[in-house]
Design an enzyme around this catalytic site. Structure first.
Site, mmCIF file in Angstrom:
data_model
loop_
_atom_site.group_PDB
_atom_site.id
_atom_site.type_symbol
_atom_site.label_atom_id
_atom_site.label_comp_id
_atom_site.label_asym_id
_atom_site.label_seq_id
_atom_site.Cartn_x
_atom_site.Cartn_y
_atom_site.Cartn_z
ATOM 1 N N HIS A 64 -13.085 62.011 -12.294
ATOM 2 C CA HIS A 64 -13.864 60.858 -12.736
ATOM 3 C C HIS A 64 -15.247 61.354 -13.134
ATOM 4 O O HIS A 64 -15.899 62.062 -12.359
ATOM 5 C CB HIS A 64 -14.010 59.845 -11.592
ATOM 6 C CG HIS A 64 -13.162 58.629 -11.755
ATOM 7 N ND1 HIS A 64 -12.332 58.166 -10.751
ATOM 8 C CD2 HIS A 64 -13.021 57.759 -12.790
ATOM 9 C CE1 HIS A 64 -11.734 57.060 -11.174
ATOM 10 N NE2 HIS A 64 -12.124 56.793 -12.399
ATOM 11 N N GLU A 85 -11.015 63.643 -7.712
ATOM 12 C CA GLU A 85 -10.134 62.770 -6.937
ATOM 13 C C GLU A 85 -9.098 63.594 -6.174
ATOM 14 O O GLU A 85 -8.567 64.574 -6.692
ATOM 15 C CB GLU A 85 -9.422 61.771 -7.872
ATOM 16 C CG GLU A 85 -10.362 60.887 -8.665
ATOM 17 C CD GLU A 85 -11.211 59.960 -7.786
ATOM 18 O OE1 GLU A 85 -10.877 59.768 -6.602
ATOM 19 O OE2 GLU A 85 -12.224 59.435 -8.301
ATOM 20 N N CYS A 142 -7.320 54.022 -13.791
ATOM 21 C CA CYS A 142 -7.362 55.453 -13.463
ATOM 22 C C CYS A 142 -6.469 55.736 -12.273
ATOM 23 O O CYS A 142 -5.658 56.662 -12.295
ATOM 24 C CB CYS A 142 -8.796 55.910 -13.206
ATOM 25 S SG CYS A 142 -9.776 55.922 -14.714
HETATM 26 N N1 PCA Z 1 -12.107 54.354 -16.132
HETATM 27 C C1 PCA Z 1 -11.381 53.248 -15.529
HETATM 28 C C2 PCA Z 1 -10.170 53.057 -16.417
HETATM 29 C C3 PCA Z 1 -10.394 53.868 -17.619
HETATM 30 C C4 PCA Z 1 -11.576 54.692 -17.327
HETATM 31 O O1 PCA Z 1 -12.047 55.576 -18.057
HETATM 32 C C5 PCA Z 1 -11.070 53.477 -14.069
HETATM 33 O O2 PCA Z 1 -11.844 54.147 -13.390
HETATM 34 O O3 PCA Z 1 -10.051 52.991 -13.580
#
Ligand code: PCA
Length: 213
Positions: free
Chosen positions: A173, A87, A149
């Site tokens: 991610h 990200e 997130c």
């Molecule tokens: N993924 C979610 C919230 C917690 C996680 O592991 C997200 O991408 O927002």
């Protein structure tokens, strides 16, 4: 040695076992796993009300012996993603998506009078290159979604900026693995957990080279 805060998230929705929780526990159980990093590991609940406060509290407490963090690497699962997503931005926007506490935030700015976006402060290219060098699919991403997130990323970047804290923060991610969902409920891409461990090893090694204090 870098003081490094490594965070993941717990279960939510159809994610019955969050691979980022298991990743954080895996590295916590093996202090040798992340050479050059003095790791502080933290699994956050998927809770709009709790996660930002826990993060801020851990940042203020610091790492070993209260030393300030140099690196904050946050992990979350992007459960439909075919990539490891590095990200680049936190966005100042919540959407009405219900968290694991049953709380649904309004669709509005996370922090009033703050910028629409804040850039991550950890270098992103070395993370991408480290994952790609393993032959795993990596991608840059300019949106961490509109859920916890992104909320945790934006509030952390905003906190660091407004307090002048020197830590550099970023967000990775990860895709689903074989235990993320209950069997048979999804066709989402899944990668073996061992590849998640290898990717995080490689990312931490790359960050060590890039972010010596
Ligand atoms: N993924 C979610 C919230 C917690 C996680 O592991 C997200 O991408 O927002």
């Amino acid at each position: 040695m870098l003081q490094t805060l490594l965070t993941g998230f717990g279960a939510f929705g159809r994610v019955v076992s969050n691979p980022t929780e298991r990743l954080v526990r895996h590295f916590e159980a093996d202090p040798e796993a992340a050479k050059g990093h003095d790791l502080t590991c933290c699994v956050l609940p998927v809770s709009f009300q709790c996660a930002p406060d826990l993060l801020r509290a851990q940042i203020e407490i610091g790492g070993r012996g209260g030393r300030p963090f140099d690196v904050i690497l946050m992990l979350g699962v992007a459960s439909g993603s075919p990539h490891w997503r590095v990200e680049r931005l936190g966005r100042n926007a919540d959407a009405p998506l219900t968290d694991a506490d049953g709380f649904t935030p309004p669709a509005r700015a996370i922090v009033a009078d703050a910028p629409n976006t804040l850039s991550v402060t950890l270098p992103t290219e070395p993370q991408f290159a480290a994952i790609a060098a393993l032959g795993l699919p990596a991608a840059f991403s300019d949106t961490a979604g509109a859920y916890l997130c992104n909320h945790a990323l934006f509030t952390t970047l905003h906190h660091l900026k407004t307090t002048g804290h020197p830590a550099r923060a970023g967000f990775l991610h990860v895709p689903a693995d074989e235990e993320t969902f209950a069997p048979g409920i999804t066709t989402a891409p899944q990668f073996p957990f061992a590849q998640h461990v290898a990717a995080l090893h490689a990312v931490l090694a790359a960050l060590r080279q890039q972010t010596q204090p």
